[in-house]
Scaffold this motif. Structure first.
Motif, PDB file in Angstrom:
ATOM      1  N   MET A 167      49.905  43.847  36.713  1.00  0.00           N
ATOM      2  CA  MET A 167      48.728  44.557  36.206  1.00  0.00           C
ATOM      3  C   MET A 167      49.051  45.930  35.612  1.00  0.00           C
ATOM      4  O   MET A 167      48.239  46.839  35.649  1.00  0.00           O
ATOM      5  CB  MET A 167      47.632  44.609  37.257  1.00  0.00           C
ATOM      6  N   ARG A 208      46.047  44.765  32.056  1.00  0.00           N
ATOM      7  CA  ARG A 208      45.080  43.866  32.699  1.00  0.00           C
ATOM      8  C   ARG A 208      43.791  43.897  31.891  1.00  0.00           C
ATOM      9  O   ARG A 208      43.677  44.645  30.922  1.00  0.00           O
ATOM     10  CB  ARG A 208      44.878  44.187  34.193  1.00  0.00           C
ATOM     11  N   GLY A 209      42.821  43.062  32.317  1.00  0.00           N
ATOM     12  CA  GLY A 209      41.586  42.914  31.532  1.00  0.00           C
ATOM     13  C   GLY A 209      41.757  41.725  30.605  1.00  0.00           C
ATOM     14  O   GLY A 209      42.798  41.591  29.932  1.00  0.00           O
ATOM     15  N   ALA A 210      40.733  40.858  30.555  1.00  0.00           N
ATOM     16  CA  ALA A 210      40.898  39.546  29.908  1.00  0.00           C
ATOM     17  C   ALA A 210      41.391  39.609  28.450  1.00  0.00           C
ATOM     18  O   ALA A 210      42.399  38.985  28.110  1.00  0.00           O
ATOM     19  CB  ALA A 210      39.597  38.762  30.020  1.00  0.00           C
ATOM     20  N   ARG A 258      48.770  34.734  34.812  1.00  0.00           N
ATOM     21  CA  ARG A 258      47.610  34.967  35.695  1.00  0.00           C
ATOM     22  C   ARG A 258      46.604  33.839  35.435  1.00  0.00           C
ATOM     23  O   ARG A 258      46.460  33.388  34.289  1.00  0.00           O
ATOM     24  CB  ARG A 258      46.953  36.329  35.433  1.00  0.00           C
ATOM     25  N   CYS A 278      34.305  47.251  37.672  1.00  0.00           N
ATOM     26  CA  CYS A 278      35.699  47.105  37.229  1.00  0.00           C
ATOM     27  C   CYS A 278      35.906  47.896  35.931  1.00  0.00           C
ATOM     28  O   CYS A 278      35.201  48.877  35.665  1.00  0.00           O
ATOM     29  CB  CYS A 278      36.067  45.639  37.051  1.00  0.00           C
ATOM     30  N   ALA A 286      35.944  47.035  32.030  1.00  0.00           N
ATOM     31  CA  ALA A 286      35.832  46.167  30.853  1.00  0.00           C
ATOM     32  C   ALA A 286      35.741  47.079  29.646  1.00  0.00           C
ATOM     33  O   ALA A 286      34.892  46.936  28.775  1.00  0.00           O
ATOM     34  CB  ALA A 286      34.623  45.254  30.975  1.00  0.00           C
ATOM     35  N   CYS A 314      40.791  45.753  26.743  1.00  0.00           N
ATOM     36  CA  CYS A 314      40.435  44.916  25.574  1.00  0.00           C
ATOM     37  C   CYS A 314      41.138  45.316  24.281  1.00  0.00           C
ATOM     38  O   CYS A 314      40.639  44.964  23.207  1.00  0.00           O
ATOM     39  CB  CYS A 314      38.938  45.035  25.310  1.00  0.00           C
ATOM     40  N   THR A 330      34.506  45.562  26.125  1.00  0.00           N
ATOM     41  CA  THR A 330      33.386  44.626  26.005  1.00  0.00           C
ATOM     42  C   THR A 330      32.154  45.289  26.610  1.00  0.00           C
ATOM     43  O   THR A 330      31.263  45.720  25.881  1.00  0.00           O
ATOM     44  CB  THR A 330      33.716  43.286  26.697  1.00  0.00           C
ATOM     45  N   GLN A 343      39.981  49.745  39.543  1.00  0.00           N
ATOM     46  CA  GLN A 343      39.959  49.814  38.071  1.00  0.00           C
ATOM     47  C   GLN A 343      38.782  50.643  37.559  1.00  0.00           C
ATOM     48  O   GLN A 343      38.848  51.244  36.501  1.00  0.00           O
ATOM     49  CB  GLN A 343      39.882  48.402  37.468  1.00  0.00           C
ATOM     50  N   SER A 396      33.793  39.865  31.475  1.00  0.00           N
ATOM     51  CA  SER A 396      34.068  38.546  32.059  1.00  0.00           C
ATOM     52  C   SER A 396      35.512  38.155  31.798  1.00  0.00           C
ATOM     53  O   SER A 396      36.112  38.538  30.788  1.00  0.00           O
ATOM     54  CB  SER A 396      33.155  37.489  31.442  1.00  0.00           C
ATOM     55  N   ASP A 397      36.065  37.403  32.727  1.00  0.00           N
ATOM     56  CA  ASP A 397      37.413  36.854  32.561  1.00  0.00           C
ATOM     57  C   ASP A 397      37.391  35.400  32.106  1.00  0.00           C
ATOM     58  O   ASP A 397      38.349  34.910  31.515  1.00  0.00           O
ATOM     59  CB  ASP A 397      38.194  36.970  33.868  1.00  0.00           C
ATOM     60  N   ASN A 400      34.117  37.116  36.923  1.00  0.00           N
ATOM     61  CA  ASN A 400      34.511  38.503  36.653  1.00  0.00           C
ATOM     62  C   ASN A 400      35.051  39.090  37.953  1.00  0.00           C
ATOM     63  O   ASN A 400      35.077  38.426  38.995  1.00  0.00           O
ATOM     64  CB  ASN A 400      33.318  39.304  36.118  1.00  0.00           C
ATOM     65  N   LYS A 401      35.486  40.328  37.893  1.00  0.00           N
ATOM     66  CA  LYS A 401      36.089  40.983  39.057  1.00  0.00           C
ATOM     67  C   LYS A 401      35.231  40.805  40.299  1.00  0.00           C
ATOM     68  O   LYS A 401      34.004  40.909  40.233  1.00  0.00           O
ATOM     69  CB  LYS A 401      36.291  42.469  38.738  1.00  0.00           C
ATOM     70  N   PHE A 452      38.482  37.634  41.978  1.00  0.00           N
ATOM     71  CA  PHE A 452      37.336  37.401  41.088  1.00  0.00           C
ATOM     72  C   PHE A 452      36.246  36.652  41.854  1.00  0.00           C
ATOM     73  O   PHE A 452      36.502  36.081  42.919  1.00  0.00           O
ATOM     74  CB  PHE A 452      37.764  36.580  39.855  1.00  0.00           C
TER      75      PHE A 452
HETATM   76  O1  MRU Z   1      42.112  42.080  37.539  1.00  0.00           O
HETATM   77  P1  MRU Z   1      41.723  42.712  36.232  1.00  0.00           P
HETATM   78  O2  MRU Z   1      41.775  44.196  36.237  1.00  0.00           O
HETATM   79  O3  MRU Z   1      42.480  42.105  35.078  1.00  0.00           O
HETATM   80  O4  MRU Z   1      40.209  42.299  36.066  1.00  0.00           O
HETATM   81  C1  MRU Z   1      39.500  42.768  34.952  1.00  0.00           C
HETATM   82  C2  MRU Z   1      38.093  42.387  34.981  1.00  0.00           C
HETATM   83  O5  MRU Z   1      37.619  41.720  35.873  1.00  0.00           O
HETATM   84  C3  MRU Z   1      37.291  42.758  33.798  1.00  0.00           C
HETATM   85  O6  MRU Z   1      35.980  43.029  34.160  1.00  0.00           O
HETATM   86  C4  MRU Z   1      37.314  41.577  32.845  1.00  0.00           C
HETATM   87  O7  MRU Z   1      38.632  41.258  32.504  1.00  0.00           O
HETATM   88  C5  MRU Z   1      36.564  41.824  31.644  1.00  0.00           C
HETATM   89  S1  MRU Z   1      37.578  42.780  30.568  1.00  0.00           S
HETATM   90  C6  MRU Z   1      36.811  43.019  29.197  1.00  0.00           C
END
Ligand code: MRU
Length: 371
Positions: free
Chosen positions: A51, A54-56, A95, A169, A171, A176, A181, A208, A248-249, A259-260, A336
């Motif tokens: 991480m 990180r973040g989707a 991941r 978290c 986002a 991104c 997001t 985060q 959201s992931d 999501n987280k 999550f």
């Molecule tokens: O474990 P992480 O830090 O990767 O988790 C991130 C999240 O849960 C974010 O809310 C999610 O990725 C949305 S990112 C735009």
């Protein structure tokens, strides 16, 4: 977004060395701002796993660049397709929950394998990774445009008071590549002069929210307050939250949102208090194959060590892990959770806002939906 007055993305190819991809070390933010140069696929995969990134959407973009780095370091001899296939598999499995990773790897893989000349693979992968990175930035910018009217409508109803947004978290742009997001509508509103205030869930165990979302909002001058993860329900009961916006992931084609961990509890509290609960996501986060998020979305379980201690930095720059529970108490680290679509007021996407239902999503993305 700017850091100390200089514009940054969360990932970019090094303009001075095409064999290097630069990232921001998110493990040491907000107290240190450090860049890392990734040189190999293995380094990129490690950065996703631990991480550092990180973040989707950023995990997806990093995955695309990881595939590129695999080709930068491809052995001159040997079975190129087998090497490439194995590299793609390794990256896609870094991941499990954010579907953007598999999405991005598949995109790069598809264009590379269309190229018959193996010596052109590296350049093809570079172009596709750059395209995916730019696409996610543009998608986030559009999410901001589509989410802005939701905040404007609340402002119009409230009069002059600041609109209180709660988020969980990070986002944001760090998650991104740029804009974010969930944060994109907040930045759009703030930039338009709409007074907003953001409640930032700290987001244990890796904080985060407290570390990254607060860093981002502070950097952009957006008023915010960091709260404990469990404070949101209380704030909603007392009319102190006008809207919840999270990221959201992985979101199923039927509107269930991973999501987280902790997002689901915010959605329950929002429903009980009639607070609108929106999820902001690019279409790369939609898993078109899944119907039942609770049953089907793989939930990452991370090292319990992350729960066992609170991590931070000491004044003298070293890392510090403060032990919390008794050492002999077992800990578990579900990273999550899934919020059923029925608790989601709407999805804010690059193509507009839609209900978190199969027909709502299909209405915006008829070209992507699977039968
Ligand atoms: O474990 P992480 O830090 O990767 O988790 C991130 C999240 O849960 C974010 O809310 C999610 O990725 C949305 S990112 C735009």
């Amino acid at each position: 977004m700017n850091v100390n007055g200089k514009p940054y993305r969360a990932i970019w190819p090094d303009p001075d060395d095409p064999a290097v991809v630069k990232i921001i070390d998110q493990k040491v933010l907000p107290h240190r701002f450090e860049l890392i140069g990734l040189r190999t696929m293995e380094e990129a995969v490690a950065a996703i796993k631990d991480m550092t990134v990180r973040g989707a959407p950023l995990i997806g973009a990093t995955g695309a660049w990881a595939v590129y780095l695999a080709l930068v370091n491809r052995p001159a001899t040997g079975d190129a397709p087998a090497f490439f296939e194995a590299a793609c598999r390794t990256v896609a499995n870094a991941r499990p929950t954010a579907v953007n990773l598999a999405w991005a790897v598949e995109k790069v893989k598809a264009v590379v394998l269309k190229e018959k000349d193996v010596s052109a693979w590296r350049a093809t992968a570079f172009d596709e990774a750059a395209r995916i990175t730019d696409l996610e930035v543009e998608n986030c910018r559009r999410i901001g445009l589509h989410g802005l009217p939701l905040i404007e409508a609340i402002r119009a109803k409230k009069g002059g008071d600041a609109v209180n947004v709660l988020t969980h978290c990070n986002a944001g742009w760090l998650a991104c590549v740029d804009h974010g997001t969930a944060t994109a509508p907040m930045y759009a509103a703030h930039d338009k002069g709409i007074p907003i205030h953001v409640w930032v869930d700290e987001t244990r165990p890796l904080n985060q929210g407290a570390r990254l979302t607060a860093f981002e909002l502070l950097g952009h001058g957006v008023p915010h307050t960091v709260i404990t993860d469990n404070a949101g329900g209380h704030l909603m009961q007392h009319g102190m939250v006008d809207i919840v916006i999270v990221g959201s992931d992985r979101t199923t084609a039927t509107g269930d949102v991973a999501n987280k961990v902790g997002t689901y509890l915010k959605a329950l509290a929002a429903r009980d208090n009639n607070v609108p609960f929106y999820v902001a996501l690019p279409s790369s986060t939609i898993d078109w194959t899944m119907k039942d998020g609770v049953a089907e979305i793989p939930i990452e379980e991370r090292d319990p060590m992350e729960v066992r201690s609170v991590w931070g930095l000491t004044g003298s720059d070293g890392t510090l892990a403060v032990k919390v529970p008794p050492e002999k108490s077992p800990c578990a680290n579900f990273a999550f959770d899934v919020t059923p679509g029925r608790l989601v007021t709407g999805l804010i996407t690059e193509r507009g806002v839609c209900p978190a239902t199969r027909s709502g999503i299909a209405g915006l993305f008829p070209d992507l939906v699977k039968a």
